[in-house]
Structure formats: C-alpha cells, structure tokens
Design a protein around this motif. Sequence first.
Motif, mmCIF file in Angstrom:
data_model
loop_
_atom_site.group_PDB
_atom_site.id
_atom_site.type_symbol
_atom_site.label_atom_id
_atom_site.label_comp_id
_atom_site.label_asym_id
_atom_site.label_seq_id
_atom_site.Cartn_x
_atom_site.Cartn_y
_atom_site.Cartn_z
ATOM 1 N N GLY A 70 0.811 -1.207 0.000
ATOM 2 C CA GLY A 70 0.000 0.000 0.000
ATOM 3 C C GLY A 70 0.846 1.258 0.000
ATOM 4 O O GLY A 70 0.534 2.239 -0.691
ATOM 5 N N THR A 71 1.937 1.231 0.773
ATOM 6 C CA THR A 71 2.828 2.387 0.826
ATOM 7 C C THR A 71 3.483 2.635 -0.526
ATOM 8 O O THR A 71 3.572 3.782 -0.982
ATOM 9 C CB THR A 71 3.909 2.165 1.908
ATOM 10 O OG1 THR A 71 3.282 2.024 3.185
ATOM 11 C CG2 THR A 71 4.884 3.337 1.955
ATOM 12 N N SER A 72 3.938 1.582 -1.179
ATOM 13 C CA SER A 72 4.568 1.729 -2.501
ATOM 14 C C SER A 72 3.587 2.326 -3.500
ATOM 15 O O SER A 72 3.919 3.274 -4.223
ATOM 16 C CB SER A 72 5.069 0.375 -3.006
ATOM 17 O OG SER A 72 6.132 -0.104 -2.226
ATOM 18 N N LEU A 73 2.372 1.793 -3.549
ATOM 19 C CA LEU A 73 1.376 2.287 -4.499
ATOM 20 C C LEU A 73 1.062 3.752 -4.238
ATOM 21 O O LEU A 73 1.019 4.579 -5.166
ATOM 22 C CB LEU A 73 0.104 1.442 -4.407
ATOM 23 C CG LEU A 73 -1.019 1.800 -5.382
ATOM 24 C CD1 LEU A 73 -0.559 1.649 -6.827
ATOM 25 C CD2 LEU A 73 -2.259 0.944 -5.120
ATOM 26 N N GLU A 74 0.875 4.102 -2.983
ATOM 27 C CA GLU A 74 0.541 5.490 -2.631
ATOM 28 C C GLU A 74 1.682 6.443 -2.980
ATOM 29 O O GLU A 74 1.459 7.511 -3.567
ATOM 30 C CB GLU A 74 0.223 5.567 -1.134
ATOM 31 C CG GLU A 74 -0.230 6.942 -0.660
ATOM 32 C CD GLU A 74 -0.567 6.969 0.821
ATOM 33 O OE1 GLU A 74 -0.874 8.061 1.331
ATOM 34 O OE2 GLU A 74 -0.516 5.904 1.477
ATOM 35 N N GLU A 75 2.907 6.053 -2.649
ATOM 36 C CA GLU A 75 4.052 6.926 -2.916
ATOM 37 C C GLU A 75 4.299 7.084 -4.410
ATOM 38 O O GLU A 75 4.607 8.187 -4.885
ATOM 39 C CB GLU A 75 5.302 6.377 -2.226
ATOM 40 C CG GLU A 75 5.270 6.519 -0.713
ATOM 41 C CD GLU A 75 6.534 5.989 -0.050
ATOM 42 O OE1 GLU A 75 7.355 5.368 -0.762
ATOM 43 O OE2 GLU A 75 6.694 6.208 1.171
ATOM 44 N N TRP A 76 4.164 6.010 -5.175
ATOM 45 C CA TRP A 76 4.396 6.094 -6.622
ATOM 46 C C TRP A 76 3.363 6.982 -7.302
ATOM 47 O O TRP A 76 3.675 7.691 -8.252
ATOM 48 C CB TRP A 76 4.377 4.705 -7.236
ATOM 49 C CG TRP A 76 5.530 3.840 -6.796
ATOM 50 C CD1 TRP A 76 6.603 4.215 -6.022
ATOM 51 C CD2 TRP A 76 5.724 2.459 -7.077
ATOM 52 N NE1 TRP A 76 7.439 3.154 -5.817
ATOM 53 C CE2 TRP A 76 6.931 2.059 -6.455
ATOM 54 C CE3 TRP A 76 4.995 1.518 -7.796
ATOM 55 C CZ2 TRP A 76 7.418 0.758 -6.535
ATOM 56 C CZ3 TRP A 76 5.480 0.213 -7.890
ATOM 57 C CH2 TRP A 76 6.681 -0.162 -7.264
#
Length: 352
Positions: A70-76
């Motif tokens: 979730g963090t990766s998707l949000e940051e990207w």
Amino acid sequence: MADIRAFKGIYYNKSAAGDLAVCICPPYDIISPEQQKELYESSPYNFVRVEFTRNDPGDTDPNSKYQHAGTSLEEWLKQGILKMDEAPAIYLYDQSFTYSGKPYRRRSIIAAVKLEEWSKMIVRPHEDTLAKPKADRLNLLRKLQANTSPILSLYEDKQKRVAKVLAAQEKKKPLLNIKCGDETHVVRAITEPAEINEIREAMANEPLYIADGHHRYESALNYSREQRASHAAAGELPSDLVMMTMVEMSDPGLVIFPTHRLISGIPQSSIEGLKAKLPVFFDIEEIPANKAEMWKKVEAALKKTSHGVPAIILAGLKKDTLLSLTLRNLAAANQVMPANHSDVYKKLDVSV
C-alpha cells in the motif's frame, strides 16, 4: 451476459520511472523467491513491490507486507511514477513473443468486468481454488482497494465485431511499448464511445471462460460481498467490478504449453504397481533419457493422439528412461473417471 466497462487505468509514467522493462513483473503466482529477489533489485519501481511484496527483515507481523504494498502504491502515485488515465478506456494489449523459432502475437483487451457469481454461468471457471492464495489476494485488495493484475479469460467473437474495432486501433500511438527480452508489450487506449459500445454490445451475449486467475476472481467476489455488506444502501460499487484481460479463442497467439505435474512421496511398492497397471490403459513407448535425440523423440511423441487424447510423457518410473503413454482403452479409462463428468471432460489430457 458479460458486462464489459471502460475504466481509467493506472500505468507507469516512463519519464519518471525510467526503463519500463525493469519495472514490470509476472503474475504473483509464478514468481519464485529467487525471482522476487531479482525483481526487487532490478528497479526501485518494479511492480513486484505491489503485486507480490515481501516482509522486511524487522517485521514481526506476517501481514506487514500488505502495508508495504500500500505504501509503494501510494508513494508512486504521489511521485508521478504511476499515473491515472484522463479518460475511461478499454485497452488494446498486444504481446509479441517467439516460441520454437516462430513469432507470435497475442491480442487482447483489458477492461473492467462486472463480477458475477459462478452460478449465473456468465463467468465460467475450470479449476478448484485454495484458501491460502485467496486469503493473500483478499488481504491485498483490502489494503490497496485496487486490482494489481488482471484475470485472464477467453471469449468468442464469431462475427469478428471486436476484431474489427481492434484492427482499426493499430495506427494509434501506444501508451506503453515495452521490449523485455524476446517479448514486446504494446498497450493502446480505446476511448471513443462508439468503439467502446461496439465492444460492449458484441460481448454482451458471450460468456467469459477464465483461463488464469481463479483465486483472484474469487477473492474479488469475496471483497465485493464485504463492501456490499458495509454499504447496504449504496448502488453499484467500484468493488463490483474486476480488471480482466480477454483473449479471443481463435487468436493465433493463444499458445498453450503442456502442464507439468510432479508427484512425490510415492512408496516403491506403489510405483511397481503403477508399472504393472499402466498397460491396461496405455500403449507405452520407452525413450532413453540420456540420449542426444531425446527431445526430438519427446516432441514427436507429444504430437500423437489416440481417441482424441494427446500423449503423455512420464518420467521417474524407470531409471534413465521416459515413458510415452498413448491412451489405448478409452472405455476402461472412463470406468475410473468421475461418473458425473461429461465425455468431453473424460477426453482431456489432464483428466486422463
């Protein structure tokens, strides 16, 4: 029958992500631990960090990996590595590859499809599912509220209505054009309402047959049920749809490879018994496993059929020898098949 929708896809922004060949990854269920490590190292933006992420060394909660995804998707999305399309689209996806020295192109469309219960026979399965992979995909859906990889399904286009629309789109500039090894992935967006409606109407009376993604589909169904239970007064919800890649059944690029199955832990006495019973059903040809001509003989054997059933290659019953099994006695084989299955089922190589 099938309810096909355009949607606003999310995809890589090449100017921010760099070489997209090192950003893409296979479906989660064929990624080995070794490949997962390689994908992590290939790029800080490889999609494995969302599709099939891993726990960090200090994680004490085994479910921390979903938080990482979730963090990766949000940051990207915030950084512009990923971007959402401006207009809803059905996506034309051409995948080119080489097999046995021959070039192929598999053409498909990617769309949002309304989730349907199996009992309606609109979306049709062909295999059973397991609880652990479904729990994994459901946890990922709960965290991301997004489909990270599409279901792969097959459809019929008898009147070639869909094919005609897709052929007219080839002149469009691609959204994505990725060369990865001997594979090329080209994606174009179909945004014109008339073309979208033509595809929807052409497929409205056709069932969809899942080729791959049963666990993802059932997880999406479960997630949809959860969301509906918590939004009792709402109309249709985004969770009522699932992303799906659809390939026409007669597409020349729809190459299907043999299934390899490994059976272990068999007592020697059972192996000896199997050797004795195989001739009841099969004609057997021995292929020396340590000879230079082995693969040519295997290729030739796999082209054989009997009663419409392809030959089967069996390894492990005899040292340094492969066995080519060709069904001889269909009636005897049918006697040990489940009685409630059709004649078509009983002639499938996987059933035999």
